[in-house]
Motif scaffolding. Sequence first.
Motif, PDB file in Angstrom:
ATOM      1  N   GLY A 125      46.338   9.574  -5.815  1.00  0.00           N
ATOM      2  CA  GLY A 125      46.766   8.982  -7.207  1.00  0.00           C
ATOM      3  C   GLY A 125      47.311   9.753  -8.098  1.00  0.00           C
ATOM      4  O   GLY A 125      48.253   9.467  -9.129  1.00  0.00           O
ATOM      5  N   SER A 126      46.970  11.157  -8.065  1.00  0.00           N
ATOM      6  CA  SER A 126      47.699  12.133  -9.329  1.00  0.00           C
ATOM      7  C   SER A 126      48.830  12.989  -8.414  1.00  0.00           C
ATOM      8  O   SER A 126      49.279  13.832  -9.073  1.00  0.00           O
ATOM      9  N   ILE A 127      49.395  12.525  -7.181  1.00  0.00           N
ATOM     10  CA  ILE A 127      50.284  13.400  -6.647  1.00  0.00           C
ATOM     11  C   ILE A 127      51.531  13.117  -7.609  1.00  0.00           C
ATOM     12  O   ILE A 127      52.000  12.005  -8.243  1.00  0.00           O
ATOM     13  N   ASP A 128      52.205  14.098  -7.584  1.00  0.00           N
ATOM     14  CA  ASP A 128      53.503  14.459  -8.401  1.00  0.00           C
ATOM     15  C   ASP A 128      54.357  15.645  -7.708  1.00  0.00           C
ATOM     16  O   ASP A 128      54.097  16.741  -7.882  1.00  0.00           O
ATOM     17  N   LEU A 129      55.269  14.987  -6.799  1.00  0.00           N
ATOM     18  CA  LEU A 129      56.134  16.063  -6.197  1.00  0.00           C
ATOM     19  C   LEU A 129      56.937  16.947  -6.818  1.00  0.00           C
ATOM     20  O   LEU A 129      57.063  18.271  -6.749  1.00  0.00           O
ATOM     21  N   THR A 173      38.761  10.250   8.467  1.00  0.00           N
ATOM     22  CA  THR A 173      39.644  10.441   7.235  1.00  0.00           C
ATOM     23  C   THR A 173      39.322   9.419   6.030  1.00  0.00           C
ATOM     24  O   THR A 173      39.079   8.318   6.314  1.00  0.00           O
ATOM     25  N   ILE A 174      39.135   9.966   4.961  1.00  0.00           N
ATOM     26  CA  ILE A 174      39.380   9.132   3.688  1.00  0.00           C
ATOM     27  C   ILE A 174      40.395   9.249   3.084  1.00  0.00           C
ATOM     28  O   ILE A 174      40.730  10.399   2.443  1.00  0.00           O
ATOM     29  N   MET A 175      41.343   8.197   2.785  1.00  0.00           N
ATOM     30  CA  MET A 175      42.381   8.463   1.781  1.00  0.00           C
ATOM     31  C   MET A 175      42.339   7.478   0.820  1.00  0.00           C
ATOM     32  O   MET A 175      42.128   6.144   0.801  1.00  0.00           O
ATOM     33  N   ASP A 176      42.536   8.364  -0.470  1.00  0.00           N
ATOM     34  CA  ASP A 176      41.850   7.300  -1.839  1.00  0.00           C
ATOM     35  C   ASP A 176      43.361   6.983  -2.549  1.00  0.00           C
ATOM     36  O   ASP A 176      43.997   7.983  -2.487  1.00  0.00           O
ATOM     37  N   LEU A 177      43.440   5.831  -2.557  1.00  0.00           N
ATOM     38  CA  LEU A 177      44.741   5.249  -3.233  1.00  0.00           C
ATOM     39  C   LEU A 177      44.374   4.848  -4.368  1.00  0.00           C
ATOM     40  O   LEU A 177      45.550   4.472  -5.163  1.00  0.00           O
ATOM     41  N   LYS A 178      43.434   5.386  -5.108  1.00  0.00           N
ATOM     42  CA  LYS A 178      43.324   5.107  -6.754  1.00  0.00           C
ATOM     43  C   LYS A 178      44.275   5.640  -7.610  1.00  0.00           C
ATOM     44  O   LYS A 178      44.609   6.619  -7.403  1.00  0.00           O
ATOM     45  N   GLY A 179      44.973   4.798  -8.272  1.00  0.00           N
ATOM     46  CA  GLY A 179      45.851   5.328  -8.930  1.00  0.00           C
ATOM     47  C   GLY A 179      47.422   5.445  -8.538  1.00  0.00           C
ATOM     48  O   GLY A 179      48.271   5.778  -9.522  1.00  0.00           O
ATOM     49  N   VAL A 180      47.691   4.839  -7.330  1.00  0.00           N
ATOM     50  CA  VAL A 180      48.861   4.653  -6.684  1.00  0.00           C
ATOM     51  C   VAL A 180      49.456   3.565  -7.495  1.00  0.00           C
ATOM     52  O   VAL A 180      49.124   2.417  -6.964  1.00  0.00           O
ATOM     53  N   SER A 181      50.464   3.658  -8.114  1.00  0.00           N
ATOM     54  CA  SER A 181      51.133   2.582  -8.765  1.00  0.00           C
ATOM     55  C   SER A 181      52.432   2.222  -8.120  1.00  0.00           C
ATOM     56  O   SER A 181      53.000   3.098  -7.252  1.00  0.00           O
ATOM     57  N   ILE A 182      53.156   1.252  -8.422  1.00  0.00           N
ATOM     58  CA  ILE A 182      54.402   0.957  -7.731  1.00  0.00           C
ATOM     59  C   ILE A 182      55.371   2.155  -8.282  1.00  0.00           C
ATOM     60  O   ILE A 182      56.061   2.575  -7.189  1.00  0.00           O
ATOM     61  N   THR A 183      55.474   2.636  -9.489  1.00  0.00           N
ATOM     62  CA  THR A 183      56.299   3.805  -9.677  1.00  0.00           C
ATOM     63  C   THR A 183      55.987   5.059  -8.624  1.00  0.00           C
ATOM     64  O   THR A 183      56.971   5.926  -8.542  1.00  0.00           O
ATOM     65  N   LYS A 184      54.828   5.247  -8.151  1.00  0.00           N
ATOM     66  CA  LYS A 184      54.706   6.403  -7.604  1.00  0.00           C
ATOM     67  C   LYS A 184      54.629   6.283  -6.075  1.00  0.00           C
ATOM     68  O   LYS A 184      54.853   7.265  -5.079  1.00  0.00           O
ATOM     69  N   ILE A 185      54.921   5.088  -5.634  1.00  0.00           N
ATOM     70  CA  ILE A 185      54.733   4.831  -4.136  1.00  0.00           C
ATOM     71  C   ILE A 185      56.071   5.696  -3.362  1.00  0.00           C
ATOM     72  O   ILE A 185      55.778   6.070  -2.322  1.00  0.00           O
ATOM     73  N   PRO A 186      57.319   5.565  -4.179  1.00  0.00           N
ATOM     74  CA  PRO A 186      58.276   6.516  -3.328  1.00  0.00           C
ATOM     75  C   PRO A 186      58.025   7.824  -3.389  1.00  0.00           C
ATOM     76  O   PRO A 186      58.307   8.546  -2.206  1.00  0.00           O
ATOM     77  N   LEU A 212      40.972   3.533   4.098  1.00  0.00           N
ATOM     78  CA  LEU A 212      41.777   3.408   2.961  1.00  0.00           C
ATOM     79  C   LEU A 212      41.013   3.023   1.871  1.00  0.00           C
ATOM     80  O   LEU A 212      40.778   1.724   1.964  1.00  0.00           O
ATOM     81  N   ILE A 213      40.640   3.719   0.857  1.00  0.00           N
ATOM     82  CA  ILE A 213      39.816   3.090  -0.115  1.00  0.00           C
ATOM     83  C   ILE A 213      40.763   2.996  -1.627  1.00  0.00           C
ATOM     84  O   ILE A 213      41.700   3.610  -1.794  1.00  0.00           O
ATOM     85  N   ASN A 214      39.958   2.250  -2.555  1.00  0.00           N
ATOM     86  CA  ASN A 214      40.544   1.930  -3.763  1.00  0.00           C
ATOM     87  C   ASN A 214      42.173   1.380  -3.423  1.00  0.00           C
ATOM     88  O   ASN A 214      43.247   1.532  -4.114  1.00  0.00           O
ATOM     89  N   ALA A 215      42.250   0.462  -2.397  1.00  0.00           N
ATOM     90  CA  ALA A 215      43.553  -0.183  -1.908  1.00  0.00           C
ATOM     91  C   ALA A 215      43.709  -1.055  -3.188  1.00  0.00           C
ATOM     92  O   ALA A 215      43.124  -1.894  -3.571  1.00  0.00           O
ATOM     93  N   PRO A 216      45.215  -1.004  -3.862  1.00  0.00           N
ATOM     94  CA  PRO A 216      45.530  -1.795  -5.119  1.00  0.00           C
ATOM     95  C   PRO A 216      45.648  -3.087  -4.461  1.00  0.00           C
ATOM     96  O   PRO A 216      45.749  -3.497  -3.270  1.00  0.00           O
ATOM     97  N   TRP A 217      45.688  -3.898  -5.734  1.00  0.00           N
ATOM     98  CA  TRP A 217      45.959  -5.407  -5.504  1.00  0.00           C
ATOM     99  C   TRP A 217      47.083  -5.820  -4.501  1.00  0.00           C
ATOM    100  O   TRP A 217      48.220  -5.274  -4.553  1.00  0.00           O
ATOM    101  N   GLY A 218      47.006  -6.579  -3.623  1.00  0.00           N
ATOM    102  CA  GLY A 218      48.075  -7.070  -2.722  1.00  0.00           C
ATOM    103  C   GLY A 218      48.301  -6.240  -1.362  1.00  0.00           C
ATOM    104  O   GLY A 218      48.963  -6.623  -0.604  1.00  0.00           O
ATOM    105  N   PHE A 219      47.378  -4.808  -1.470  1.00  0.00           N
ATOM    106  CA  PHE A 219      47.606  -4.229  -0.048  1.00  0.00           C
ATOM    107  C   PHE A 219      46.867  -4.778   1.111  1.00  0.00           C
ATOM    108  O   PHE A 219      47.592  -4.679   2.100  1.00  0.00           O
TER     109      PHE A 219
END
Length: 332
Positions: A125-129, A173-186, A212-219
């Motif tokens: 969710g907070s990834i910022d390369l 493995t737990i992959m938390d997708l919370k906060g992953v928005s369309i703008t962050k996907i790339p 895969l937890i906190n999967a966003p709507w549509g996932f």
Amino acid sequence: MDLNPKYDDYYFPVKAAEEQTGHAGYLTEGQIAQVHQLRMMLESEGYTDRLDTLTLLRFLRARKWVVEDSKKMFVDTEKWRKEINLDGVLPTWDYPEKPEISKYYTQFYHKTDKDGRPVYIEAYGSIDLTAMYKITTADRMLTNLAVEYERVADPRLPACSHKVGTLQETCCTIMDLKGVSITKIPQVYSYVKQASVISQNYYPERLGKLYLINAPWGFGGLWNYMKGWLDPVTVSKINVLGGGYASELLKQIPAENLPKAWGGKCECEGGCENSDAGPWHDPEHTRTPKWQQQKDDGKTIENKGSEIETPAGEKAPEAAPATDAATQPATA
């Protein structure tokens, strides 16, 4: 199984917990022959490291028991290891930027699930390369990923196997997708794609369960579409969950082992993400990793249990003799 004394010096049990054809302890005569064939082919080309039976079995399973394909995968892995000097880097690797990186990308191992596997947690969710590359480099991040995979192979999985009394070769493995928005996907996709190449090409057969937890709507709809592309065995290991994931995680992971931030009860001093808590720090269940041991001109590696540092900084006792389960070949 037909263990080779030259390569198979395990101190932990080498029989899988569940009966699965092609897994340790449940091999057909033909599969045993394929292990021998793959090892001889690699030896004939000068390969002498990582030829133990468990490693070769993982590469054979990953390539559906096609020996030539398994050989190519193994050789490609060895070439990659040499390119990044992994064997040279591993014993002295230091990653002091990890606490800063964790502010933008959380990833850590923490205790075990109910089957005895190491639990691995990532939060995107907070990834910022952009911010991360001001702290470190892409190459260092990927090298650290490889180092962590090596530490999964030794000492994490051997210690887990020793503790539960059955072979553990995979992670939960737990992959938390919370906060992953369309703008962050790339940004997320860019790094995950690079990391996935390392995982799939060089460390096969390490996935036990994936949440895969906190999967966003549509996932969910996307996932249903993607499942058609994947191997059914892989699909069976993956669970896609929304925000109400805690009850499902707790079916697989004891509450005392799951960090409180993900619905459990564990609150390690200094933060679970920094503790690296697990049986791999317990002298009863671990040994000095082979990559820390000194090789003497190709002679047998000495297992120096007394050199294991415990979390408290105390020396561990001398390594105990191998158990019967480790020294006796499992039945085919």
